[in-house]
Design a protein around this motif. Sequence first.
Motif, mmCIF file in Angstrom:
data_model
loop_
_atom_site.group_PDB
_atom_site.id
_atom_site.type_symbol
_atom_site.label_atom_id
_atom_site.label_comp_id
_atom_site.label_asym_id
_atom_site.label_seq_id
_atom_site.Cartn_x
_atom_site.Cartn_y
_atom_site.Cartn_z
ATOM 1 N N GLU A 5 34.502 46.312 81.316
ATOM 2 C CA GLU A 5 33.415 46.840 82.135
ATOM 3 C C GLU A 5 33.925 47.208 83.513
ATOM 4 O O GLU A 5 34.985 46.769 83.935
ATOM 5 C CB GLU A 5 32.267 45.840 82.250
ATOM 6 N N ARG A 46 26.696 48.363 86.867
ATOM 7 C CA ARG A 46 27.759 47.950 85.957
ATOM 8 C C ARG A 46 27.686 48.782 84.682
ATOM 9 O O ARG A 46 26.620 48.989 84.120
ATOM 10 C CB ARG A 46 27.575 46.475 85.622
ATOM 11 N N ASP A 48 29.226 48.679 80.917
ATOM 12 C CA ASP A 48 29.906 47.788 79.983
ATOM 13 C C ASP A 48 30.698 48.536 78.908
ATOM 14 O O ASP A 48 31.123 47.942 77.921
ATOM 15 C CB ASP A 48 28.908 46.842 79.328
#
Length: 82
Positions: A5, A46, A48
Amino acid sequence: PFNQETTIEYVVPIAETVELIIYNLLGQQVRNLLNAQLAPSVYRSRWDGRNDLGLIAPSGLYFVRLRAAGRFEATQKILLVR
């Protein structure tokens, strides 16, 4: 380059609608990380390494596009290595 990630940091100077989208080399949308009205601040999103369906994206070069209310647009390359 990143493996599992990565975190994308960005600044929103005024309240506005912000989009953060990941694209592949063909220009196809892989993941929509954000499409929301944000207040002025520093943000982190974020990724992933998965697509919009939750499937693992293959290794390769991707583009992160940040667009703010049609007045600002920036694109950055990122490399996903599995």
